[in-house]
Design an enzyme around this catalytic site. Structure first.
Site, PDB file in Angstrom:
ATOM      1  N   ASN A  37       0.816  -1.213   0.000  1.00 40.41           N
ATOM      2  CA  ASN A  37       0.000   0.000   0.000  1.00 40.41           C
ATOM      3  C   ASN A  37       0.852   1.267   0.000  1.00 40.41           C
ATOM      4  OD1 ASN A  37      -2.309   1.521   0.134  1.00 40.41           O
ATOM      5  ND2 ASN A  37      -2.907   0.872   2.197  1.00 40.41           N
ATOM      6  N   HIS A 122     -14.599  -4.823  10.383  1.00 40.40           N
ATOM      7  CA  HIS A 122     -14.217  -3.500  10.907  1.00 40.40           C
ATOM      8  C   HIS A 122     -15.440  -2.655  11.215  1.00 40.40           C
ATOM      9  CE1 HIS A 122     -10.117  -3.546   8.584  1.00 40.40           C
ATOM     10  NE2 HIS A 122     -10.234  -4.520   9.456  1.00 40.40           N
ATOM     11  N   ARG A 147     -13.785  -5.514  15.040  1.00 45.10           N
ATOM     12  CA  ARG A 147     -12.752  -4.567  15.488  1.00 45.10           C
ATOM     13  C   ARG A 147     -13.404  -3.205  15.633  1.00 45.10           C
ATOM     14  NH1 ARG A 147      -7.876  -2.140  11.818  1.00 45.10           N
ATOM     15  NH2 ARG A 147      -9.595  -0.769  11.224  1.00 45.10           N
ATOM     16  N   TYR A 159      -8.887   7.815  13.663  1.00 45.29           N
ATOM     17  CA  TYR A 159      -7.528   7.354  13.441  1.00 45.29           C
ATOM     18  C   TYR A 159      -7.465   5.900  12.968  1.00 45.29           C
ATOM     19  CZ  TYR A 159      -7.016   4.066  17.176  1.00 45.29           C
ATOM     20  OH  TYR A 159      -7.125   2.958  17.928  1.00 45.29           O
ATOM     21  N   ASP A 212      -7.253  -1.892  17.463  1.00 46.62           N
ATOM     22  CA  ASP A 212      -5.942  -1.700  16.841  1.00 46.62           C
ATOM     23  C   ASP A 212      -5.374  -0.360  17.303  1.00 46.62           C
ATOM     24  OD1 ASP A 212      -3.770  -1.594  15.150  1.00 46.62           O
ATOM     25  OD2 ASP A 212      -4.886  -2.094  13.326  1.00 46.62           O
ATOM     26  N   HIS A 214      -2.411   0.675  16.375  1.00 46.79           N
ATOM     27  CA  HIS A 214      -1.652   1.158  15.222  1.00 46.79           C
ATOM     28  C   HIS A 214      -0.285   1.728  15.584  1.00 46.79           C
ATOM     29  CE1 HIS A 214      -2.627   1.725  10.882  1.00 46.79           C
ATOM     30  NE2 HIS A 214      -3.496   0.807  11.227  1.00 46.79           N
ATOM     31  N   GLU A 238      -4.220  -4.792  19.388  1.00 47.07           N
ATOM     32  CA  GLU A 238      -3.290  -5.005  18.269  1.00 47.07           C
ATOM     33  C   GLU A 238      -2.268  -3.879  18.171  1.00 47.07           C
ATOM     34  OE1 GLU A 238      -5.395  -5.334  14.574  1.00 47.07           O
ATOM     35  OE2 GLU A 238      -3.610  -4.878  13.397  1.00 47.07           O
ATOM     36  N   GLU A 264       1.544  -7.107  11.417  1.00 45.25           N
ATOM     37  CA  GLU A 264       1.152  -6.848  10.022  1.00 45.25           C
ATOM     38  C   GLU A 264       2.263  -6.172   9.226  1.00 45.25           C
ATOM     39  OE1 GLU A 264      -2.349  -4.455  10.878  1.00 45.25           O
ATOM     40  OE2 GLU A 264      -1.349  -2.710  10.030  1.00 45.25           O
ATOM     41  N   ARG A 285       0.179 -11.683  13.107  1.00 45.78           N
ATOM     42  CA  ARG A 285      -0.726 -10.940  12.223  1.00 45.78           C
ATOM     43  C   ARG A 285      -0.231 -10.787  10.793  1.00 45.78           C
ATOM     44  NH1 ARG A 285      -4.819  -9.297  11.601  1.00 45.78           N
ATOM     45  NH2 ARG A 285      -4.638  -7.039  11.497  1.00 45.78           N
ATOM     46  N   HIS A 314      -3.351 -10.740   8.451  1.00 44.30           N
ATOM     47  CA  HIS A 314      -3.783  -9.402   8.051  1.00 44.30           C
ATOM     48  C   HIS A 314      -4.697  -9.503   6.823  1.00 44.30           C
ATOM     49  CE1 HIS A 314      -2.178  -5.130   6.904  1.00 44.30           C
ATOM     50  NE2 HIS A 314      -3.171  -5.036   7.765  1.00 44.30           N
ATOM     51  N   ASP A 318      -6.322  -3.617   1.332  1.00 41.52           N
ATOM     52  CA  ASP A 318      -5.135  -3.528   0.479  1.00 41.52           C
ATOM     53  C   ASP A 318      -4.435  -4.870   0.274  1.00 41.52           C
ATOM     54  OD1 ASP A 318      -4.804  -2.090   3.223  1.00 41.52           O
ATOM     55  OD2 ASP A 318      -2.792  -2.837   2.852  1.00 41.52           O
ATOM     56  N   GLU A 341      -8.738 -11.697   9.629  1.00 43.45           N
ATOM     57  CA  GLU A 341      -9.310 -10.371   9.351  1.00 43.45           C
ATOM     58  C   GLU A 341      -9.883 -10.386   7.933  1.00 43.45           C
ATOM     59  OE1 GLU A 341      -6.429  -7.201   9.063  1.00 43.45           O
ATOM     60  OE2 GLU A 341      -7.913  -5.690   9.613  1.00 43.45           O
ATOM     61  N   TRP A 404       1.618   6.483  12.286  1.00 41.76           N
ATOM     62  CA  TRP A 404       0.229   6.501  11.829  1.00 41.76           C
ATOM     63  C   TRP A 404      -0.477   5.223  12.229  1.00 41.76           C
ATOM     64  CZ3 TRP A 404      -2.837   3.676   8.255  1.00 41.76           C
ATOM     65  CH2 TRP A 404      -4.150   4.198   8.121  1.00 41.76           C
TER      66      TRP A 404
HETATM   67  O1  KDG Z   1      -1.899  -0.487   4.455  1.00 42.57           O
HETATM   68  C1  KDG Z   1      -2.081  -0.332   5.835  1.00 42.57           C
HETATM   69  C2  KDG Z   1      -3.344  -1.033   6.272  1.00 42.57           C
HETATM   70  O2  KDG Z   1      -3.346  -2.337   5.791  1.00 42.57           O
HETATM   71  C3  KDG Z   1      -3.496  -1.041   7.770  1.00 42.57           C
HETATM   72  O3  KDG Z   1      -3.678   0.277   8.196  1.00 42.57           O
HETATM   73  C4  KDG Z   1      -4.682  -1.872   8.188  1.00 42.57           C
HETATM   74  O4  KDG Z   1      -3.953  -1.882  10.490  1.00 42.57           O
HETATM   75  C5  KDG Z   1      -4.623  -2.381   9.602  1.00 42.57           C
HETATM   76  C6  KDG Z   1      -5.391  -3.591   9.921  1.00 42.57           C
HETATM   77  O5  KDG Z   1      -5.241  -4.087  11.038  1.00 42.57           O
HETATM   78  O6  KDG Z   1      -6.113  -4.066   9.044  1.00 42.57           O
HETATM   79 MG    MG Z   2      -3.635  -3.352  12.105  1.00 41.02          MG
END
Ligand code: KDG
Ligand code: MG
Length: 404
Positions: A37, A122, A147, A159, A212, A214, A238, A264, A285, A314, A318, A341, A404
Site C-alpha cells: 500500500n 471492521h 474490530r 484514526y 488496533d 496502530h 493489536e 502486520e 498478524r 492481516h 489492500d 481479518e 500513523w
Molecule cells: O496499508 C495499511 C493497512 O493495511 C493497515 O492500516 C490496516 O492496520 C490495519 C489492519 O489491522 O487491518
Molecule cells: Mg492493524
C-alpha cells in the site's frame, strides 16, 4: 514443466493492486499478490526488472528452492518491497502446483483442519453513536467478531481508518500526497476505555471485540491501555507499540492479561523471534503478501504452535483477492488458526479478481477450484490503470510526525 512467462500487472479498480502472473510451457498459470500500500510501483519494478528475468526456464515445482534463491540469492534480504515480491512468486508457484495436481491449494498444505474460517470485520465511527451503528451493520452482514475504532473528542480524523480527511469527511483512497491527520495520545488513552464500555453496554459481554492501536503508544502507555481495557475482556489489543522494538512487549505483558496481536508490518520470522520464544504475544498478524509467501508463513505458524500462539492474518482492503485466497487456504489447513481479518472488496475489485472463496455467516471458505481459485480479468484490469495513492501521515499537536 518450465516457467515461460512472468508478467506483473498493476491495476487500480478503486485502489491499487500488484499481481504477478506466471505461465508454464504447458499453459498452466499461477497468480501472486505483491501489493504494498502506497509503494506499489517499487514492488512492481523489483519484480519486472530483477525477478522476472530469473524465473523463465525454472521448474515451477521447486518452490522451496526458488524461495531460497530469491531470498538468500539476492544478498540484500528482508524489507517490505523485497518480501512482497518474493511472496508473489511463492504464491504463484503454489497456485501452479495445486492446479497441476487438480486440487484446491489447502489440500497441499495438509488438508482441512476445520470446516470454515472465522473472520472479524471492521466497525468505525466518528463518534460513539456512529460506531454503534457500524457494529450493528457488521453483525447484520454476519460477522461474529468486530474490530472497534472510534473518533476521539478533540481530534478531527478517525484514526487508523483510511478515507476520512481532517474534517472527518470521506475522501477517495487515491491522492497525490499523503493526508495529514492529527493525534493526541493522552486524549486517546482517556477515551478508548469509554468506547469499550459503550459497546459492551449495547452488545453484551459475549461479542468478541478487537482494537488496533496502530503502533502509536510507548511501552508504558500500552501497558496502561491494556490494563484499562481488561474489564471489557477484549479479544485482543493489536500493535500497541511500534513494531521495531520486540522487547517493549515484555513491559506490557508484565502489567496486563489483555491478549496481544502483532505483526502486520513484519516480513520475516526474525521480527517475531523474541515475541514468540518469550511468549510475549498471542496472535501473529502477518499477511502472506508481506511475509514472503505461504512457504515462510507456514513455517512461522508452526514455530508459534508449541507456544500456543495462533494465526490471525492481516486482511484489510489492500490485500488483493489473490492474497486473501492464499490466506484462506492456509487458515483452513493450519491447526493453530485463531481468526482471519476480512474487510472484503468492492464489486469492481471482485470483477477484476473473480474468486472461488466465499463469505457466509461471518466465515470464509476457499472453495474447491484447483489452485488458489482466483482468475484475473486482464482486460478489465487494464481499463483501470495505476493511480498514485498514499497512506495518511500523523502529526502531534506541536506539529511533529507521529506513527500513523
Ligand atoms: O496499508 C495499511 C493497512 O493495511 C493497515 O492500516 C490496516 O492496520 C490495519 C489492519 O489491522 O487491518
Ligand atoms: Mg492493524
Amino acid at each position: 514443466m518450465k516457467i515461460v512467462d512472468a508478467t506483473t500487472v498493476v491495476t487500480s479498480p478503486g485502489r491499487n493492486f500488484v499481481t504477478l502472473k506466471l505461465t508454464t510451457d504447458d499453459g498452466v498459470t499461477g497468480l501472486g499478490d505483491a501489493t504494498l500500500n502506497g509503494r506499489e510501483l517499487a514492488v512492481a519494478g523489483y519484480l519486472t526488472e530483477h525477478v522476472a528475468p530469473l524465473l523463465t526456464g525454472l521448474d515451477p515445482h521447486r518452490i522451496e528452492d526458488t524461495w531460497q534463491y530469491l531470498y538468500r540469492g539476492a544478498y540484500w534480504r528482508r524489507g517490505p518491497v523485497t518480501m512482497a515480491a518474493v511472496a508473489a512468486v511463492d504464491v504463484a508457484l503454489w497456485d501452479i502446483k495445486a492446479k497441476a495436481a487438480g486440487l484446491p491449494l489447502y489440500q497441499l498444505l495438509g488438508g482441512a483442519s476445520r470446516e470454515r474460517v472465522r473472520t472479524y470485520g471492521h466497525a468505525d465511527g466518528r463518534d460513539l453513536p456512529e460506531l454503534l451503528d457500524s457494529v450493528r451493520a457488521r453483525l447484520a452482514e454476519g460477522y461474529s467478531a468486530v474490530r472497534i475504532q472510534s473518533g476521539i473528542p478533540g481530534l478531527k480524523a478517525v484514526y487508523g481508518v483510511h478515507g476520512t480527511d481532517a474534517t472527518g469527511a470521506s475522501v477517495p483512497h487515491q491522492r497525490a500526497r499523503p493526508l495529514v491527520e492529527d493525534w493526541d495520545t493522552d486524549a486517546y488513552l482517556r477515551h478508548t476505555p469509554a468506547v469499550f464500555e459503550a459497546v459492551r453496554a449495547e452488545f453484551g459481554p459475549e461479542l468478541p471485540l478487537l482494537h488496533d492501536a496502530h503502533h502509536r503508544l510507548s511501552p508504558i502507555q500500552a501497558a496502561r491501555l491494556a490494563k484499562d481495557l481488561e474489564p471489557y475482556r477484549p479479544f485482543w489489543l493489536e500493535d500497541c507499540t511500534p513494531a521495531e522494538n520486540q522487547e517493549a512487549l515484555r513491559l506490557v505483558r508484565r502489567h496486563s492479561t489483555t491478549p496481544l496481536a502483532v505483526g502486520e508490518v513484519f516480513n520475516t520470522v526474525y521480527d517475531y523471534q523474541t515475541l514468540i520464544t518469550e511468549q510475549l504475544i498471542d496472535y501473529v498478524r502477518s499477511a502472506v503478501t508481506h511475509f514472503g509467501g505461504l512457504t515462510p508463513l507456514r513455517k512461522l505458524v508452526d514455530l508459534a504452535a508449541p507456544y500456543q500462539i495462533r494465526s490471525a492474518f492481516h486482511g484489510p482492503e489492500d490485500i488483493s483477492p489473490v492474497g486473501m485466497a492464499a490466506a484462506i487456504h492456509l487458515d483452513l489447513a493450519v491447526h493453530n488458526f485463531g481468526i482471519q481479518e476480512y474487510a472484503g472488496h468492492t464489486p469492481l475489485t471482485e470483477a477484476v479478481f473473480r474468486h472461488a472463496y466465499t463469505f457466509t455467516d461471518g466465515h470464509l471458505h476457499p472453495g474447491e477450484a484447483p489452485g488458489l481459485g482466483v482468475e484475473l480479468d486482464e482486460e478489465l484490469a487494464a481499463a483501470h490503470p495505476y493511480a498514485p495513492a498514499y497512506l495518511p501521515v500523523n502529526r502531534l499537536r506541536d506539529g511533529s510526525v507521529h506513527d500513523w
